[in-house]
Design a protein around this motif. Structure first.
Motif: not given
Length: 411
Positions: A329, A331-332, A334-336, A338-340, A344, A347, A389
């Motif tokens: 979760d 990592e997800k 972190t990746s979200l 910027t884009d969404s 995030a 989550k 984390k």
């Protein structure tokens, strides 16, 4: 003739053992699925009973209901997995589909209630923060009163409530910038939460009369009938086998006498093989909770066991769902970022709720910090994600250790 009769006798015995073995395996598989459906029905009925309470009581039972829906979801996954590995079972796809719809509608209802509880806590916190400024504090008190009216008054008072909220908004425009932003943000959240809460009773009525209750009753009836057919088929196979032995005895008496001792010995072997097969089909189950030995654990397993009446199997199912759904979760998130950012934030909110259900207070607190930081100060998120984390990895490891230890006990 004696040699031929003996060969036919062994062939008949082998066929009988094969048939009884297949029937016993199928009966065990069918019975296990039936018990899983029974547990699913019990879990749904328990949740359904909590929905019959008045709205104030239901709102404060949101955490318990969230734990119940997690257990129902775990049972649904267990039934689906067992069904895919079994043969000759009644079709349960309609039950799975109906259960999924029930879980989705219940989750919508729970999200509304949890958002309402968070809103109440937020208003209380803002009121405490501005208690030194009486005029602002009074505005938050008016908001609290209006939220309470919207929750527990009849629909006829709704226009007056929203006019009052409009008045508070008008007054907020005269406040300094920071106070105005805080108050208007709370007003926007009130509008969103009350809109969802207004649908609450409609969703509750749908859940109480949901098709899943009738579908579970139908499936249980079908499985009972199938188990009865297994028993009758076993009796029929045994009867035909006995008839075959009597026929072999009859044709063998023309050349060689078959003593009663031989027949008794053969029947004894059949009975022992049947009993041995039945014993192998039902291995003993040992239910003994084994907790992971950790210095400062993330997950409060004792609290989970108490909330589930010391049902270790249910705790294990919840932990399996936790590992499957929330591994990675951080990592997800972190990746979200910027884009969404909204996704995030959801989550992090979901992970906060799971932490509360597991009794992992540190994990819940860390996820809450990340959720708030995404809304208010996204630059602080990376440092908070490092802490989250560590918390999540520790909780996942403890869950795996708990599952491994209990698997050793059961084996």
């Amino acid at each position: 003739m004696e040699g031929r009769a003996l060969k036919f006798g062994w062939l008949l015995l082998s066929l009988w053992l094969i048939c009884i073995g297949l029937l016993a395996t199928s009966y065990r598989s069918t019975s296990e699925t039936k018990e899983q459906i029974y547990e699913l029905g019990s879990g749904i009925q328990e949740l359904r009973e909590t929905l019959t309470f008045d709205s104030p009581y239901r709102t404060h039972m949101a955490d318990t209901q969230a734990l119940n829906i997690q257990l129902i979801y775990a049972l649904r996954l267990q039934i689906d997995t067992h069904y895919k590995k079994s043969w000759f079972l009644p079709d349960i796809h309609q039950l799975l589909f109906t259960t999924d719809r029930f879980i989705e509608q219940t989750q919508i209802y729970l999200d509304n209630n949890l958002d309402l509880l968070n809103l109440v806590e937020q208003i209380r916190g803002m009121r405490e923060g501005y208690k030194e400024q009486q005029s602002v504090s009074e505005l938050y008190l008016r908001l609290s009163a209006n939220v309470l009216d919207a929750m527990y008054s009849d629909n006829g008072s709704s226009p007056a409530i929203y006019r009052e909220l409009d008045q508070v908004y008008y007054l907020s425009t005269k406040l300094p910038l920071q106070q105005r932003q805080d108050l208007q943000q709370v007003l926007a959240q009130i509008s969103t939460v009350l809109g969802g809460y207004a649908q609450g009773q409609y969703i509750v009525d749908k859940l109480i009369t949901h098709d899943v209750h009738a579908q579970i009753a139908l499936q249980r009836n079908e499985f009972n009938q199938l188990l009865t057919r297994h028993i009758w088929l076993g009796i029929l196979v045994s009867f035909l086998t006995m008839v075959g032995y009597l026929w072999l005895i009859n044709i063998a008496t023309g050349s060689v006498r078959v003593t009663s001792a031989d027949l008794s010995n053969s029947q004894s072997q059949d009975a022992e093989a049947h009993e041995s097969n039945k014993e192998q089909s039902h291995p003993p189950v040992v239910d003994s909770p084994v907790e992971a030995e950790l210095g400062d654990p993330e997950i409060d397993f004792a609290k989970m066991l108490d909330s589930l009446n010391q049902d270790v199997e249910s705790v294990c199912m919840l932990l399996e769902v936790f590992i499957e759904d929330h591994n990675g979760d951080v990592e997800k998130i972190t990746s979200l970022l910027t884009d969404s950012p909204e996704e995030a934030q959801r989550k992090a909110h979901s992970l906060k709720g799971v932490g509360g259900n597991l009794g992992a207070s540190k994990l819940r607190e860390s996820a809450s910090k990340v959720e708030i930081a995404i809304k208010e100060d996204i630059t602080a998120v990376p440092d908070l994600l490092d802490e989250l984390k560590v918390r999540l990895d520790n909780a996942l490891e403890e869950a795996r250790i708990f599952l491994k230890e209990n698997a050793k006990v059961e084996s």
